[in-house]
Design a protein around this motif. Structure first.
Motif, PDB file in Angstrom:
ATOM      1  N   MET A   1      -4.779   5.274  -3.369  1.00 36.20           N
ATOM      2  CA  MET A   1      -6.073   5.522  -3.070  1.00 36.20           C
ATOM      3  C   MET A   1      -6.775   6.394  -4.163  1.00 36.20           C
ATOM      4  SD  MET A   1      -5.680   6.037   1.198  1.00 36.20           S
ATOM      5  CE  MET A   1      -7.321   6.646   1.195  1.00 36.20           C
TER       6      MET A   1
ATOM      7  N   ILE B   1      -9.137   0.397   2.313  1.00 40.97           N
ATOM      8  CA  ILE B   1      -8.448   1.533   2.404  1.00 40.97           C
ATOM      9  C   ILE B   1      -9.068   2.515   3.633  1.00 40.97           C
ATOM     10  CG2 ILE B   1      -8.215   1.889  -0.120  1.00 40.97           C
ATOM     11  CD1 ILE B   1     -10.234   4.085  -0.363  1.00 40.97           C
TER      12      ILE B   1
ATOM     13  N   LYS C   1       0.995  -1.221  -0.108  1.00 45.53           N
ATOM     14  CA  LYS C   1       0.017  -0.025  -0.021  1.00 45.53           C
ATOM     15  C   LYS C   1       0.887   1.319  -0.114  1.00 45.53           C
ATOM     16  CE  LYS C   1      -0.584   0.201   5.005  1.00 45.53           C
ATOM     17  NZ  LYS C   1      -0.150  -0.955   5.489  1.00 45.53           N
TER      18      LYS C   1
ATOM     19  N   HIS D   1     -13.459  10.051   0.490  1.00 46.30           N
ATOM     20  CA  HIS D   1     -11.988   9.908   0.599  1.00 46.30           C
ATOM     21  C   HIS D   1     -10.991  10.878   0.233  1.00 46.30           C
ATOM     22  CE1 HIS D   1     -11.856   5.849   2.493  1.00 46.30           C
ATOM     23  NE2 HIS D   1     -12.784   5.785   2.182  1.00 46.30           N
TER      24      HIS D   1
ATOM     25  N   LYS E   1      -3.470   7.601   6.366  1.00 46.72           N
ATOM     26  CA  LYS E   1      -3.622   8.663   4.916  1.00 46.72           C
ATOM     27  C   LYS E   1      -2.375   9.709   4.874  1.00 46.72           C
ATOM     28  CE  LYS E   1      -7.813   6.923   4.691  1.00 46.72           C
ATOM     29  NZ  LYS E   1      -7.847   6.225   5.918  1.00 46.72           N
TER      30      LYS E   1
ATOM     31  N   THR F   1       0.544   5.956  -0.331  1.00 51.00           N
ATOM     32  CA  THR F   1      -0.576   5.547  -0.166  1.00 51.00           C
ATOM     33  C   THR F   1      -1.947   6.273  -0.515  1.00 51.00           C
ATOM     34  OG1 THR F   1       0.319   4.255   1.756  1.00 51.00           O
ATOM     35  CG2 THR F   1      -2.132   4.670   1.841  1.00 51.00           C
ATOM     36  N   ARG F   2      -1.746   7.582  -0.371  1.00 54.56           N
ATOM     37  CA  ARG F   2      -2.728   8.338  -0.740  1.00 54.56           C
ATOM     38  C   ARG F   2      -2.710   8.395  -2.602  1.00 54.56           C
ATOM     39  NH1 ARG F   2      -0.468  12.158   2.614  1.00 54.56           N
ATOM     40  NH2 ARG F   2       0.444  13.476   1.177  1.00 54.56           N
TER      41      ARG F   2
END
Length: 365
Positions: A230, A216, A186, A248, A221, A226-227
């Motif tokens: 996502m 997620i 991730k 999100h 965050k 990872t962001r």
């Protein structure tokens, strides 16, 4: 722009490339019969598509190598660096898929090695189809590998709807077996890996959006990698206006705006010329608001109906009373993935997944 058509993808496996594969194989295995291989590998070549050519290379290698699977893998492993990095090397993992299903451990080692030259993403799916639990267990270990190509294979190979391959029906129904793989990757440092994870998650949203949103939700965050995953993973849901997916990204609820204009120009567009889309609006919210702005073009189909295609445009955060003005130019020429037909093409302005305005242009072909 050149009028010369781009070569077909299948020409990745043209006679020159096949000769190169033969020469590299002979370099590491001198008894290799180059003439016999070329006769088999080029049989009916012009009629074959790219994936058919890939498989024919693999079957031709099998027919002209010693015949023992372990020995052939040894020869092909030595050959791989000479073939080089690229799609042509995918014929080596294909060999594993065709002839190694009954030698699991050696085949897993071979796929892990071959993926560094040409991805083993298609080949690994045959092992997943035969024994998903055992194969997933190996792929989980690949998430910790120091080579980004191997880590990418851990995600790419088990995508439920991988393009150019068959669907993994059990994962379409229940994607939970791949949770550990996605979780381990991730925040991967390699963009090559992150793209795969995002595409994998986006695949899952088409059948199990709640699974992706729940997963997620557990991810931190504060990591930019990872962001990024996502944001890309939720793109299909965002284009559909899914409220949870939009949340999100920080876009909560219906946009509070006063629309000043939405224009599509010119009114009539000759195929090959661009169309310009422009909008201006002002925030009427009493506090800052995040807005996700897309536009959809309703392309005319050969049948006369239309099919909408949503395009990402901009994400903005507006202060109270702040105005946003945007414009973009969109090509109308034919692509390999889209042929244009004459008629009225409606264009929608979508803000936070909801229709904010619409206009149209007439395409002349």
């Amino acid at each position: 722009m050149s009028d010369t058509a781009a070569p077909a993808l299948k020409e990745i496996f043209n006679r020159e490339k096949l000769q190169h594969i033969a020469d590299q194989t002979k370099a590491v295995y001198p008894p290799f019969d180059v003439s016999a291989f070329m006769a088999l590998a080029t049989a009916n070549l012009e009629a074959l598509g790219i994936m058919q050519r890939m498989r024919q290379v693999a079957t031709s290698l099998h027919a002209t190598l010693p015949g023992d699977y372990a020995r052939n893998i040894e020869i092909l492993s030595a050959t791989a660096p000479g073939i080089g990095n690229g799609f042509a090397s995918i014929s080596l993992p294909e060999y594993v898929a065709l002839y190694g299903l009954n030698d699991f451990d050696l085949s897993m080692e071979a796929l892990q090695y071959f993926t560094r030259f040409g991805s083993s993403e298609f080949a690994i799916r045959h092992f997943l189809q035969k024994d998903i639990a055992r194969t997933i267990a190996v792929m989980e270990t690949w998430t910790q590998h120091d080579n980004e190509h191997v880590r990418r294979l851990a995600s790419e190979g088990c995508r439920p709807r991988l393009p150019w391959s068959f669907q993994l029906k059990s994962l379409v129904v229940d994607p939970s077996p791949v949770t550990a793989i996605l979780d381990a990757l991730k925040a991967d440092e390699a963009l090559y890996v992150r793209k795969s994870v995002a595409n994998h998650l986006n695949d899952i949203t088409k059948d199990n959006p709640d699974f992706v949103l729940a997963l997620i939700d557990t991810w931190p965050k504060d990591d930019p990698n990872t962001r990024w995953i996502m944001r890309q993973a939720l793109r299909t849901l965002i284009k559909k206006g899914d409220a949870a997916a939009l949340a999100h990204l920080g876009a909560h609820g219906e946009a509070q705006i006063a629309l000043a204009s939405f224009q599509v120009s010119p009114d009539k567009v000759v195929l090959g010329n661009p169309v310009r889309i422009a909008t201006s609006f002002t925030s009427t919210a009493k506090s800052p608001q995040k807005l996700v702005i897309d536009y959809a073009v309703h392309y005319v189909k050969k049948s006369g109906g239309t099919s909408a295609k949503v395009f990402k445009w901009k994400e903005v955060e507006l202060q109270p009373g702040e105005t946003c003005a945007l414009s973009i130019s969109r090509a109308t020429r034919d692509f390999t993935t889209r042929k244009h037909y004459a008629g009225t093409h409606r264009v929608d302005l979508m803000i936070n997944g909801r229709l904010a305005a619409d206009s149209a242009f007439e395409l002349l072909v």
